[in-house]
Scaffold this motif. Structure first.
Motif, PDB file in Angstrom:
ATOM      1  N   HIS A   1     -21.389  -1.997   6.222  1.00 49.69           N
ATOM      2  CA  HIS A   1     -22.339  -2.310   7.297  1.00 49.69           C
ATOM      3  C   HIS A   1     -22.123  -3.775   7.670  1.00 49.69           C
ATOM      4  O   HIS A   1     -22.749  -4.671   7.105  1.00 49.69           O
ATOM      5  N   PHE A   2     -21.218  -4.006   8.601  1.00 51.21           N
ATOM      6  CA  PHE A   2     -20.918  -5.351   9.071  1.00 51.21           C
ATOM      7  C   PHE A   2     -21.605  -5.561  10.410  1.00 51.21           C
ATOM      8  O   PHE A   2     -21.789  -4.614  11.176  1.00 51.21           O
ATOM      9  N   THR A   3     -21.994  -6.792  10.687  1.00 50.92           N
ATOM     10  CA  THR A   3     -22.592  -7.105  11.977  1.00 50.92           C
ATOM     11  C   THR A   3     -22.112  -8.479  12.434  1.00 50.92           C
ATOM     12  O   THR A   3     -21.724  -9.321  11.618  1.00 50.92           O
TER      13      THR A   3
ATOM     14  N   HIS B   1     -24.199  -7.609  17.217  1.00 53.21           N
ATOM     15  CA  HIS B   1     -23.415  -6.376  17.375  1.00 53.21           C
ATOM     16  C   HIS B   1     -23.082  -5.835  15.999  1.00 53.21           C
ATOM     17  O   HIS B   1     -22.401  -6.517  15.248  1.00 53.21           O
ATOM     18  N   PRO B   2     -23.500  -4.686  15.559  1.00 50.88           N
ATOM     19  CA  PRO B   2     -24.394  -3.787  16.281  1.00 50.88           C
ATOM     20  C   PRO B   2     -25.877  -3.989  15.976  1.00 50.88           C
ATOM     21  O   PRO B   2     -26.723  -3.526  16.731  1.00 50.88           O
TER      22      PRO B   2
ATOM     23  N   VAL C   1     -15.592  -6.600  13.232  1.00 51.96           N
ATOM     24  CA  VAL C   1     -16.798  -5.912  12.740  1.00 51.96           C
ATOM     25  C   VAL C   1     -16.638  -4.401  12.932  1.00 51.96           C
ATOM     26  O   VAL C   1     -16.895  -3.617  12.017  1.00 51.96           O
ATOM     27  N   ASP C   2     -16.195  -3.998  14.114  1.00 54.30           N
ATOM     28  CA  ASP C   2     -15.999  -2.568  14.374  1.00 54.30           C
ATOM     29  C   ASP C   2     -14.965  -1.968  13.421  1.00 54.30           C
ATOM     30  O   ASP C   2     -15.131  -0.854  12.924  1.00 54.30           O
TER      31      ASP C   2
ATOM     32  N   VAL D   1     -22.488  -7.311   5.465  1.00 54.27           N
ATOM     33  CA  VAL D   1     -21.904  -8.616   5.761  1.00 54.27           C
ATOM     34  C   VAL D   1     -22.207  -8.979   7.216  1.00 54.27           C
ATOM     35  O   VAL D   1     -22.024  -8.160   8.115  1.00 54.27           O
ATOM     36  N   ALA D   2     -22.656 -10.201   7.436  1.00 54.51           N
ATOM     37  CA  ALA D   2     -22.875 -10.711   8.783  1.00 54.51           C
ATOM     38  C   ALA D   2     -21.818 -11.767   9.083  1.00 54.51           C
ATOM     39  O   ALA D   2     -21.607 -12.688   8.284  1.00 54.51           O
TER      40      ALA D   2
END
Length: 198
Positions: free
Chosen positions: A104-106, A188-189, A94-95, A50-51
């Motif tokens: 896996h998020f950014t 990020h990241p 996101v973190d 996901v972005a």
């Protein structure tokens, strides 16, 4: 996500009471709390890559320049300051999500990318940063593009299409840097091409 929460709500005090109910920090917390719920639903239904797109510099839009900037050129600092608070909280979100199994998020730093475009417009083929290509009034930003109105002929040189929305040229610039980060601060990241390979 989020720009309308600020443009069409928080910074419209004559219509909505949110700016009287919440400080910018509190309002960002409310938005992120609601956003978190929606993202949890996506994650619980199988979303793993996901972005989150940060909010751009809303205080630099032709509408805000027309309504709240004394010279029609200087971005509205209190609006951009509120946006920066929200964006910082998105990075934290996101973190937080990246601690979940398989997630896996950014975060895409549209605010920072937009800021770079404004600093070096010529390097990006842009000549007009403060006016909409199509609109009415000061900065072509007091009334958005109306039906049958003739837009500017050189729309690829404009940062904004109308009172609020970036042009296709601006969106391409942001999209390229979201896909392949030009600077570490763009994402990020990871950028989108890296996210796709994870």
């Amino acid at each position: 996500m989020g720009s309308n929460d600020y443009l069409n709500n928080y910074f419209m005090p004559t219509v909505y009471s949110t700016s009287r109910q919440y400080t910018p920090e509190q309002y960002a917390d409310v938005l992120v709390s609601q956003y978190t719920q929606q993202l949890r639903i996506l994650y619980n239904n199988g979303a793993r890559k996901v972005a989150l797109m940060g909010v751009g510099q809303v205080g630099c839009s032709p509408n805000e320049l027309a309504q709240q900037s004394s010279d029609g050129v200087t971005c509205v600092a209190r609006i951009n300051g509120a946006i920066e608070i929200f964006n910082r909280k998105l990075v934290e979100l996101v973190d937080q999500f990246n601690t979940l199994p398989g997630a896996h998020f950014t975060y895409i730093n549209a605010y920072g990318i937009f800021q770079d475009i404004i600093r070096s417009p010529g390097a990006n083929g842009l000549t007009e940063l403060t006016k909409g290509c199509c609109g009415v009034g000061r900065n072509n930003g007091q009334v958005t593009c109306l039906p049958f109105q003739t837009p500017c002929a050189n729309r690829n040189e404009y940062l904004f299409w109308d009172a609020f929305h970036p042009t296709e040229a601006a969106n391409i610039l942001v999209g390229r840097r979201a896909y392949s980060a030009a600077q570490p601060s763009d994402v990020h990241p990871v950028d989108l091409q890296t996210l796709a390979r994870l």
